[in-house]
Design an enzyme around this catalytic site. Structure first.
Site, short mmCIF file in Angstrom:
data_model
loop_
_atom_site.label_atom_id
_atom_site.label_comp_id
_atom_site.label_asym_id
_atom_site.label_seq_id
_atom_site.Cartn_x
_atom_site.Cartn_y
_atom_site.Cartn_z
N LYS A 264 0.85 -1.20 0.00
CA LYS A 264 0.00 0.00 0.00
C LYS A 264 0.88 1.23 0.00
O LYS A 264 1.76 1.37 0.84
CB LYS A 264 -0.92 -0.02 1.22
CG LYS A 264 -1.74 1.28 1.41
CD LYS A 264 -2.79 1.17 2.50
CE LYS A 264 -3.40 2.53 2.83
NZ LYS A 264 -4.43 2.47 3.90
N ASP A 269 -2.84 10.02 3.79
CA ASP A 269 -4.24 9.62 3.84
C ASP A 269 -5.01 10.59 4.73
O ASP A 269 -5.04 10.43 5.95
CB ASP A 269 -4.36 8.18 4.37
CG ASP A 269 -5.81 7.72 4.47
OD1 ASP A 269 -6.71 8.41 3.92
OD2 ASP A 269 -6.04 6.65 5.07
N LYS A 276 -10.40 12.44 8.32
CA LYS A 276 -9.88 12.01 9.63
C LYS A 276 -9.90 13.21 10.58
O LYS A 276 -9.89 14.35 10.14
CB LYS A 276 -8.46 11.48 9.48
CG LYS A 276 -8.40 10.14 8.78
CD LYS A 276 -6.97 9.66 8.67
CE LYS A 276 -6.87 8.38 7.87
NZ LYS A 276 -7.54 7.24 8.48
N ASP A 288 1.06 6.01 5.94
CA ASP A 288 0.16 5.12 5.20
C ASP A 288 0.80 4.51 3.95
O ASP A 288 0.15 3.80 3.20
CB ASP A 288 -1.12 5.88 4.84
CG ASP A 288 -2.35 5.00 4.94
OD1 ASP A 288 -2.31 3.98 5.64
OD2 ASP A 288 -3.36 5.33 4.28
N ASP A 348 -12.41 6.94 3.33
CA ASP A 348 -11.21 6.67 4.13
C ASP A 348 -10.79 5.20 4.04
O ASP A 348 -9.71 4.83 4.50
CB ASP A 348 -11.45 7.09 5.59
CG ASP A 348 -10.16 7.17 6.39
OD1 ASP A 348 -9.09 7.16 5.78
OD2 ASP A 348 -10.26 7.24 7.63
N GLU A 350 -9.61 3.78 1.60
CA GLU A 350 -9.05 3.98 0.26
C GLU A 350 -7.93 2.98 -0.06
O GLU A 350 -7.67 2.70 -1.22
CB GLU A 350 -8.53 5.41 0.12
CG GLU A 350 -7.11 5.65 0.64
CD GLU A 350 -6.93 5.31 2.11
OE1 GLU A 350 -7.90 5.43 2.87
OE2 GLU A 350 -5.81 4.92 2.51
N ARG A 352 -7.68 -0.22 0.33
CA ARG A 352 -8.18 -1.41 -0.38
C ARG A 352 -8.59 -1.09 -1.81
O ARG A 352 -8.55 -1.95 -2.69
CB ARG A 352 -9.34 -2.03 0.41
CG ARG A 352 -10.53 -1.14 0.56
CD ARG A 352 -11.52 -1.63 1.61
NE ARG A 352 -11.04 -1.38 2.97
CZ ARG A 352 -11.73 -1.71 4.07
NH1 ARG A 352 -12.90 -2.32 3.96
NH2 ARG A 352 -11.26 -1.44 5.26
#
Ligand code: TOD
Ligand code: ZN
Ligand code: ZN
Length: 464
Positions: A264, A269, A276, A288, A348, A350, A352
């Site tokens: 990833k 993020d 967030k 992230d 959020d 995101e 995946r």
């Protein structure tokens, strides 16, 4: 400067150098070591340990300087009960010893730690890696470099180099592995204005150039042509261009197995419109891209070590998850490159979405196994805490191999269930699936989501 490692049949009774570090078990189990220490450093030593209240608890470290002879510094490392002693404790003990010895001004260090019941090569690797990694100091963002103590030479006592070729090979491999680990740590620690999707692509280009690997970087238009609507939906809110990075290591001889490493690569993020909140999460979101850092680091090590028989593909769908007039709406429906439609009920979730297209791409390479690393859910951290990573796999054999590698390599993994009934939580009334399930079991539904983008036969295919 590089640290030289040697094995030696010397023991704490015979080795001479600047600093000697000795691991001591608590209570009865530590008696033989205490006796040997008294024999070497004089009968007053046990009383001195008593006076300093050294109990040999795990993590305890006692430095005795100016012993009036060589070694000038004795570092005693508490190891706790022998029952709990394994590779992880060996790493921690070695790291504590290295830091204490370097701080004392020593140039060389003799390490006397208990190796009974441990594989000699894995133990040698654990120690050589722990020395190097514990002495690393990140100075990249300091205006002026601070002096950092280091060591020139480390002698692993009780290991016979000539007799144990595997231990010698493990020590020889440690610098390349550590360069990979340090690269990963540097990428994770660097701020989000430095580690951008372009910077991840540049890092891959440097590895490719330095070690002769193949690199393909797909631009936004290339990803559009491949139908990566899921990944591009995440990237569309950012001013920074997405970079889909595919780095390949090919061994010189016959290819027996093919492995895909997917990471990833969210260089920031924000959560997108499911924003967030401050105080809890958003300040940390440069992390992230940890999965991509790990696989880039692994490729750096693989590229240098050149393992035979295995072809390795690294895939990172790098981008940022940001807010703008062009950012994806909560509730949007997008189509991934395998044709599946996804209702984005939470912007959020995101990671995946980016991994979905990365896994479809990886599947097309027909590897024997895909290993995907990601900072995917807070739910996994809630379940297992900060020091254990969740592992999901439909393959018992692959899971067992990864658990064992983690045990020896200092990465705690715990296998989690792919409970099929929880797929219910990802059902969408409009699309093939939603990207986010309910909070309970949130890490499991994330894994189930990803499973839909991996070719069905990969887990059951050939060997790895
Ligand atoms: C989630 C599916 C993903 C999100 C994750 C992310 C959480 C965060 C930290 C505990 C939450 O409660 O919103 C959790 C729980 C600690 N959030 C997540 O897990 C929206 O952090 O953004 N992945 O991309
Ligand atoms: Zn997120
Ligand atoms: Zn994320």
């Amino acid at each position: 400067m590089a640290i030289a490692f040697h094995c030696s049949t010397d023991s704490l009774r015979t080795w001479s150098g600047d600093a000697l570090a000795v691991g001591v078990f608590a209570g009865e189990a530590g008696e033989t070591t205490r006796t040997a220490l008294a024999a070497r450093f004089g009968a007053a030593l046990p009383a001195r340990l008593e006076q300093r209240r050294f109990r040999a608890k795990p993590g305890e470290c006692l430095v005795l300087e100016r012993l009036g002879e060589t070694p000038a510094t004795l570092v005693l490392i508490g190891l706790g009960e022998p029952a709990g002693f394994g590779y992880e404790q060996l790493r921690h003990a070695t790291a504590a010893a290295s830091k204490a010895a370097a701080a004392s001004g020593a140039q060389n260090l003799g390490l006397a730690l208990p190796l009974e019941g441990l594989d000699a090569a894995a133990a040698a690797a654990a120690m050589a890696e722990a020395v190097r990694l514990s002495l690393y100091a990140d100075q990249r963002f300091k205006g002026e470099a601070e002096p950092t103590p280091g060591l020139n030479e480390v002698v692993l006592l009780g290991l016979v180099a000539g007799a144990d070729a595997a231990a010698t090979a493990a020590i020889a491999a440690a610098p390349a592995l550590c360069s990979g680990v340090e690269l990963a740590r540097e990428l994770v620690a660097a701020p989000p204005n430095v580690v951008t999707p372009q910077a991840l692509a540049d890092t891959a280009a440097t590895i490719a150039r330095d070690f002769g690997l193949e690199l393909k970087v797909l631009e936004r238009a290339d990803c559009e042509a491949l139908g990566m609507g899921s990944y591009l939906a995440v990237a569309q809110g950012s001013d920074l261009a997405p970079k889909f990075i595919h780095l390949t290591y090919r061994p010189s001889g016959e290819v027996k197995r093919r492995l895909a490493l997917v990471g990833k690569g969210l260089t920031f993020d924000s959560g997108g419109y499911n924003l967030k909140t401050a105080g809890s999460q958003i300040e940390m979101m440069k992390y992230d891209m940890g999965g991509s850092a790990a696989v880039l680091g692994a490729m750096r090590a693989i590229a240098e070590l050149k393992p035979a028989g295995v072809e390795v593909h690294m895939i990172v769908a790098a981008c940022e998850n940001m807010i703008s007039g062009g950012a994806i709406h909560p509730g949007a429906i997008v189509t991934a490159s395998n044709g599946k439609t996804i209702e984005i009920n939470n912007t959020d979730a995101e990671g995946r979405l980016t991994l979905a297209d990365a896994l479809v791409y990886a599947s097309k390479l027909e590897p024997d196994a895909i290993v995907d690393l990601a900072t995917l859910t807070g739910a996994c951290v809630i379940a297992l805490g900060e020091e254990i990573a969740g592992l999901w796999s439909p393959s018992d054999a692959l899971a067992a191999a990864l658990l064992q590698a983690g045990e020896q390599g200092g990465e705690n993994l715990w296998r989690m269930p792919l409970r099929a009934a929880y797929r219910e939580g990802l059902k969408s009334g409009l699309a093939d699936m939603k990207n986010t399930g309910p909070r309970p079991g949130g890490s499991i539904t994330a894994a189930l989501f990803l499973q839909d983008f991996v070719a069905k036969d990969i887990a059951t295919r050939r060997r790895f």
